[in-house]
Scaffold this motif. Structure first.
Motif, PDB file in Angstrom:
ATOM      1  N   ILE A  37       5.036  -3.651   4.647  1.00 65.06           N
ATOM      2  CA  ILE A  37       5.154  -2.326   5.268  1.00 65.06           C
ATOM      3  C   ILE A  37       6.525  -2.086   5.912  1.00 65.06           C
ATOM      4  CG2 ILE A  37       4.210  -0.777   7.023  1.00 65.06           C
ATOM      5  CD1 ILE A  37       2.465  -1.077   4.582  1.00 65.06           C
ATOM      6  N   PRO A  38       7.131  -3.057   6.631  1.00 68.30           N
ATOM      7  CA  PRO A  38       8.437  -2.787   7.260  1.00 68.30           C
ATOM      8  C   PRO A  38       9.502  -2.319   6.277  1.00 68.30           C
ATOM      9  CG  PRO A  38       7.491  -4.778   8.177  1.00 68.30           C
ATOM     10  CD  PRO A  38       6.616  -4.386   7.036  1.00 68.30           C
ATOM     11  N   ILE A  39       9.659  -3.037   5.154  1.00 71.50           N
ATOM     12  CA  ILE A  39      10.676  -2.631   4.178  1.00 71.50           C
ATOM     13  C   ILE A  39      10.298  -1.313   3.516  1.00 71.50           C
ATOM     14  CG2 ILE A  39       9.676  -3.858   2.207  1.00 71.50           C
ATOM     15  CD1 ILE A  39      13.430  -3.552   3.082  1.00 71.50           C
ATOM     16  N   ALA A  40       8.986  -1.034   3.415  1.00 70.35           N
ATOM     17  CA  ALA A  40       8.535   0.235   2.838  1.00 70.35           C
ATOM     18  C   ALA A  40       8.962   1.400   3.729  1.00 70.35           C
ATOM     19  CB  ALA A  40       7.017   0.225   2.661  1.00 70.35           C
ATOM     20  N   PHE A  41       8.822   1.240   5.040  1.00 67.80           N
ATOM     21  CA  PHE A  41       9.239   2.299   5.962  1.00 67.80           C
ATOM     22  C   PHE A  41      10.749   2.490   5.932  1.00 67.80           C
ATOM     23  CE2 PHE A  41       5.077   1.893   8.194  1.00 67.80           C
ATOM     24  CZ  PHE A  41       4.755   3.237   8.208  1.00 67.80           C
ATOM     25  N   ILE A  42      11.485   1.390   5.800  1.00 69.93           N
ATOM     26  CA  ILE A  42      12.944   1.491   5.716  1.00 69.93           C
ATOM     27  C   ILE A  42      13.350   2.262   4.455  1.00 69.93           C
ATOM     28  CG2 ILE A  42      15.082   0.180   5.401  1.00 69.93           C
ATOM     29  CD1 ILE A  42      13.840  -2.012   7.152  1.00 69.93           C
ATOM     30  N   LEU A  95      11.130  -4.580  -5.227  1.00 67.99           N
ATOM     31  CA  LEU A  95      11.320  -5.329  -3.987  1.00 67.99           C
ATOM     32  C   LEU A  95      10.455  -6.587  -3.935  1.00 67.99           C
ATOM     33  CD1 LEU A  95      11.580  -2.494  -1.295  1.00 67.99           C
ATOM     34  CD2 LEU A  95      13.393  -4.045  -2.046  1.00 67.99           C
ATOM     35  N   GLU A  96       9.359  -6.581  -4.706  1.00 70.71           N
ATOM     36  CA  GLU A  96       8.503  -7.764  -4.755  1.00 70.71           C
ATOM     37  C   GLU A  96       9.252  -8.973  -5.324  1.00 70.71           C
ATOM     38  OE1 GLU A  96       5.409  -8.208  -3.620  1.00 70.71           O
ATOM     39  OE2 GLU A  96       5.430  -6.175  -2.797  1.00 70.71           O
ATOM     40  N   LEU A  97      10.268  -8.690  -6.140  1.00 73.77           N
ATOM     41  CA  LEU A  97      11.048  -9.762  -6.759  1.00 73.77           C
ATOM     42  C   LEU A  97      12.377  -9.998  -6.047  1.00 73.77           C
ATOM     43  CD1 LEU A  97      10.497  -8.673 -10.488  1.00 73.77           C
ATOM     44  CD2 LEU A  97       9.162 -10.327  -9.158  1.00 73.77           C
ATOM     45  N   LEU A 154      10.622  -8.573   7.088  1.00 74.68           N
ATOM     46  CA  LEU A 154      10.670  -7.200   6.577  1.00 74.68           C
ATOM     47  C   LEU A 154       9.777  -6.980   5.360  1.00 74.68           C
ATOM     48  CD1 LEU A 154      14.507  -6.440   6.823  1.00 74.68           C
ATOM     49  CD2 LEU A 154      12.693  -5.745   8.402  1.00 74.68           C
ATOM     50  N   ARG A 155       9.094  -8.006   4.891  1.00 74.91           N
ATOM     51  CA  ARG A 155       8.274  -7.859   3.699  1.00 74.91           C
ATOM     52  C   ARG A 155       7.056  -6.969   3.958  1.00 74.91           C
ATOM     53  NH1 ARG A 155       8.256 -14.269   1.956  1.00 74.91           N
ATOM     54  NH2 ARG A 155      10.513 -14.420   1.557  1.00 74.91           N
TER      55      ARG A 155
END
Length: 206
Positions: free
Chosen positions: A183-188, A171-173, A180-181
């Protein structure tokens, strides 16, 4: 043997402590930024969970629960119920094990120790470690079953960490929206993975 297999598969996939019981979310989100730190944390959790399951079982049976195998009964021929001290006793055991693991990792791999940071001593307060110890007692597992449950729960925890770390590194790439970068995308992703693991709930072992 079949009972042990059911316990193992259940702890790893069906009743995964992160995706099903939602225990240990803090280190799961905090340490899953890189694959190396996730694997290191996973190995530490497996060791602590397995050893804690064994030690807490022995403490519960031979020290806390009243019975003929209780140390106090053998010494004084009197049944003393100390089960109300279970949580305190288990936390002390876990804290001692974590301190031991922390010293070993600091000595053997300073780089891993630095990457784990505050999350390594936080294993002490990781509710997944205490949860597996209490569940072993509540499910009335014997000594071997408790060890299998502890080891398998640690493997399930490590599996969840590695899967999340691999996804977050990719996801970093990826062109993730700015809002959403991190923690938000991590929770999703954690939520989507939990839904995916629900598919194992229909697993049947004959």
């Amino acid at each position: 043997m079949e009972k042990l297999l059911i316990i193992a598969i259940g702890a790893i996939f069906i009743n995964n402590f992160i995706f099903s019981r939602f225990l240990g979310i803090c280190p799961y989100i905090g340490v899953s930024k890189s694959l190396d730190s996730a694997l290191g944390m996973g190995m530490a959790v497996i060791f602590v969970m397995t050893l804690a399951s064994a030690v807490t079982y022995l403490i519960h049976v031979y020290l806390l629960m009243p019975g003929e195998s209780n140390v106090f009964y053998l010494l004084f021929s009197e049944k003393i119920d100390l089960s109300y001290l279970r949580t305190i006793a288990f936390i002390l055991v876990i804290a001692s094990l974590v301190q031991f693991v922390e010293m070993v990792i600091q000595k053997m791999s300073p780089a891993l120790y630095g990457s784990l940071g505050i999350y390594l001593p936080l294993i002490t307060t990781n509710c997944a470690i205490l949860g597996v110890a209490i569940l072993n007692i509540d499910n009335e597992y014997d000594f071997i079953q408790s060890i299998v449950q502890g080891f398998s729960a640690g493997v399930g925890f490590t599996l969840a960490l590695i899967l999340m770390a691999g996804i977050r590194e990719k996801l970093e790439l990826a062109p993730v929206p700015k809002a959403l970068r991190g923690i938000p995308i991590a929770f999703i992703m954690a939520g989507l993975m939990a839904i995916a693991f629900l598919g194992f709930s229909g697993l049947s072992i004959d």
